[in-house]
Scaffold this motif. Structure first.
Motif, PDB file in Angstrom:
ATOM      1  N   THR A  12      42.269  42.681  20.350  1.00 42.47           N
ATOM      2  CA  THR A  12      42.370  42.605  21.809  1.00 42.47           C
ATOM      3  C   THR A  12      43.228  43.742  22.323  1.00 42.47           C
ATOM      4  O   THR A  12      44.195  44.154  21.670  1.00 42.47           O
ATOM      5  CB  THR A  12      42.980  41.258  22.281  1.00 42.47           C
ATOM      6  N   ILE A  15      44.030  45.937  29.464  1.00 44.14           N
ATOM      7  CA  ILE A  15      43.465  46.895  30.402  1.00 44.14           C
ATOM      8  C   ILE A  15      44.396  46.925  31.605  1.00 44.14           C
ATOM      9  O   ILE A  15      44.665  45.885  32.215  1.00 44.14           O
ATOM     10  CB  ILE A  15      42.036  46.482  30.846  1.00 44.14           C
ATOM     11  N   TYR A  27      41.218  42.065  26.766  1.00 41.74           N
ATOM     12  CA  TYR A  27      39.809  42.269  26.434  1.00 41.74           C
ATOM     13  C   TYR A  27      39.627  42.483  24.943  1.00 41.74           C
ATOM     14  O   TYR A  27      40.429  43.168  24.299  1.00 41.74           O
ATOM     15  CB  TYR A  27      39.324  43.492  27.220  1.00 41.74           C
ATOM     16  N   ARG A  28      38.563  41.891  24.377  1.00 41.32           N
ATOM     17  CA  ARG A  28      38.212  42.100  22.968  1.00 41.32           C
ATOM     18  C   ARG A  28      37.319  43.330  22.869  1.00 41.32           C
ATOM     19  O   ARG A  28      36.128  43.257  23.117  1.00 41.32           O
ATOM     20  CB  ARG A  28      37.490  40.866  22.417  1.00 41.32           C
ATOM     21  N   LYS A  29      37.916  44.454  22.516  1.00 40.49           N
ATOM     22  CA  LYS A  29      37.182  45.724  22.478  1.00 40.49           C
ATOM     23  C   LYS A  29      36.803  46.072  21.045  1.00 40.49           C
ATOM     24  O   LYS A  29      37.600  45.905  20.138  1.00 40.49           O
ATOM     25  CB  LYS A  29      38.041  46.844  23.060  1.00 40.49           C
ATOM     26  N   LYS A  32      36.623  52.629  18.566  1.00 35.63           N
ATOM     27  CA  LYS A  32      37.793  53.442  18.895  1.00 35.63           C
ATOM     28  C   LYS A  32      37.584  54.309  20.122  1.00 35.63           C
ATOM     29  O   LYS A  32      38.462  55.055  20.507  1.00 35.63           O
ATOM     30  CB  LYS A  32      38.126  54.352  17.704  1.00 35.63           C
ATOM     31  N   LEU A  35      37.300  53.640  27.130  1.00 36.99           N
ATOM     32  CA  LEU A  35      36.924  52.432  27.858  1.00 36.99           C
ATOM     33  C   LEU A  35      35.913  52.797  28.938  1.00 36.99           C
ATOM     34  O   LEU A  35      36.241  53.468  29.911  1.00 36.99           O
ATOM     35  CB  LEU A  35      38.167  51.802  28.485  1.00 36.99           C
ATOM     36  N   LYS A  37      32.979  50.372  29.653  1.00 35.35           N
ATOM     37  CA  LYS A  37      32.482  49.129  30.243  1.00 35.35           C
ATOM     38  C   LYS A  37      33.202  47.948  29.614  1.00 35.35           C
ATOM     39  O   LYS A  37      33.702  48.046  28.496  1.00 35.35           O
ATOM     40  CB  LYS A  37      30.982  49.011  30.034  1.00 35.35           C
ATOM     41  N   CYS A  38      33.250  46.842  30.356  1.00 34.92           N
ATOM     42  CA  CYS A  38      33.822  45.596  29.856  1.00 34.92           C
ATOM     43  C   CYS A  38      32.798  44.494  30.055  1.00 34.92           C
ATOM     44  O   CYS A  38      32.443  44.189  31.192  1.00 34.92           O
ATOM     45  CB  CYS A  38      35.091  45.227  30.631  1.00 34.92           C
ATOM     46  N   ARG A  42      33.515  38.966  26.923  1.00 29.44           N
ATOM     47  CA  ARG A  42      34.566  39.370  25.990  1.00 29.44           C
ATOM     48  C   ARG A  42      35.962  39.381  26.619  1.00 29.44           C
ATOM     49  O   ARG A  42      36.938  39.652  25.937  1.00 29.44           O
ATOM     50  CB  ARG A  42      34.272  40.773  25.453  1.00 29.44           C
ATOM     51  N   MET A  82      43.581  51.545  28.760  1.00 26.55           N
ATOM     52  CA  MET A  82      43.866  50.462  27.814  1.00 26.55           C
ATOM     53  C   MET A  82      45.131  50.764  27.045  1.00 26.55           C
ATOM     54  O   MET A  82      45.505  51.913  26.844  1.00 26.55           O
ATOM     55  CB  MET A  82      42.701  50.230  26.874  1.00 26.55           C
TER      56      MET A  82
END
Length: 83
Positions: A12, A15, A27-29, A32, A35, A37-38, A42, A82
């Motif tokens: 996580t 943001i 957010y669970r991204k 690597k 950023l 889109k989200c 998630r 992020m």
């Protein structure tokens, strides 16, 4: 096109708004990369009151859209970071 994996990545990230540094999402991204889109499914914690607007400075940081059939926020370049 396939939908994104619902469970998604375990890592996580926070943001933040680039202008006032107030938190927007947890957010669970995956991956690597930058950023861009989200996906809404998630987002672990949502700190915003108005959709796609920063709670601190009320600046719009993203736009609502559908990506591969899933609802998502498309981040406007340079408006969110992020940590």
């Amino acid at each position: 096109m396939a939908k994104p994996n619902r469970k998604g990545p375990v890592q996580t990230v926070m943001i933040l708004c680039t202008q006032c540094k107030s938190p927007l999402f947890k957010y669970r991204k995956g991956g690597k990369g930058a950023l861009v889109k989200c996906f809404r499914e998630r987002i672990v914690e949502d700190f915003t009151q108005k959709v796609c607007h920063c709670p601190g400075c009320d600046r719009e940081f993203a736009r609502e859209t559908l990506i591969r059939g899933a609802p998502a926020y498309k981040i406007i370049g340079g408006k969110a970071m992020m940590k």
